[in-house]
Design an enzyme around this catalytic site. Sequence first.
Site, mmCIF file in Angstrom:
data_model
loop_
_atom_site.group_PDB
_atom_site.id
_atom_site.type_symbol
_atom_site.label_atom_id
_atom_site.label_comp_id
_atom_site.label_asym_id
_atom_site.label_seq_id
_atom_site.Cartn_x
_atom_site.Cartn_y
_atom_site.Cartn_z
ATOM 1 N N ARG A 45 -55.575 28.344 62.928
ATOM 2 C CA ARG A 45 -57.120 29.041 63.028
ATOM 3 C C ARG A 45 -58.029 28.040 62.195
ATOM 4 N NH1 ARG A 45 -52.709 30.893 57.613
ATOM 5 N NH2 ARG A 45 -51.086 31.694 58.889
ATOM 6 N N CYS A 46 -58.516 27.967 63.662
ATOM 7 C CA CYS A 46 -59.836 27.048 63.474
ATOM 8 C C CYS A 46 -60.879 28.220 64.235
ATOM 9 C CB CYS A 46 -59.416 25.532 64.312
ATOM 10 S SG CYS A 46 -61.541 24.616 64.619
ATOM 11 N N GLY A 47 -62.225 28.004 64.365
ATOM 12 C CA GLY A 47 -63.134 28.757 64.872
ATOM 13 C C GLY A 47 -63.225 28.067 66.174
#
Length: 170
Positions: A45-47
Amino acid sequence: MSKTTDDWKNASSIYDFTATDIKGNEISLEKYKGHVSIIVNVASRCGHTKSNYEQFVKIYNEYSESKGLRILAFPCNQFGGQEPGDSEKICKFAENKNVTFDMFEKINVNGPKAHPLWNYLKDKLPAEKGGKTIKWNFTKFIIDQDGQPVERFPSATKPLTLVDTLKKYW
């Protein structure tokens, strides 16, 4: 290597370590002997997730057979809670991203419970300003064919840009 001591300080290469894969099997990193590898902490769920997973899949598919490239991905939830799932959820996520490289169980990369391999990597290749911590998800370490950490790249470095660096070690 024990996961609860400072034995990592006596390691001579990554081959002195074991790690538990995403399916719960203890793996000796000697498995990677003779291969150039990338070790990376990942999060779903990271950019940086979308581009990193897409590009890691691409370079792995292109170079795993022809050059023996190995990618060792270690999920980590220490940065913004961006890897909250258990191994089953992480596996499903990786399958949906067409991952065929090696995934390991979720670990800590910093702090007193950091996996010994990551303590070793940080010690051998500190961050640019000498810090011995991982700053964020998708920090990348290139390992040469002798199991030595040779280069470190920050999160913002896209995997496809590593190809020229990898060529120096093939």
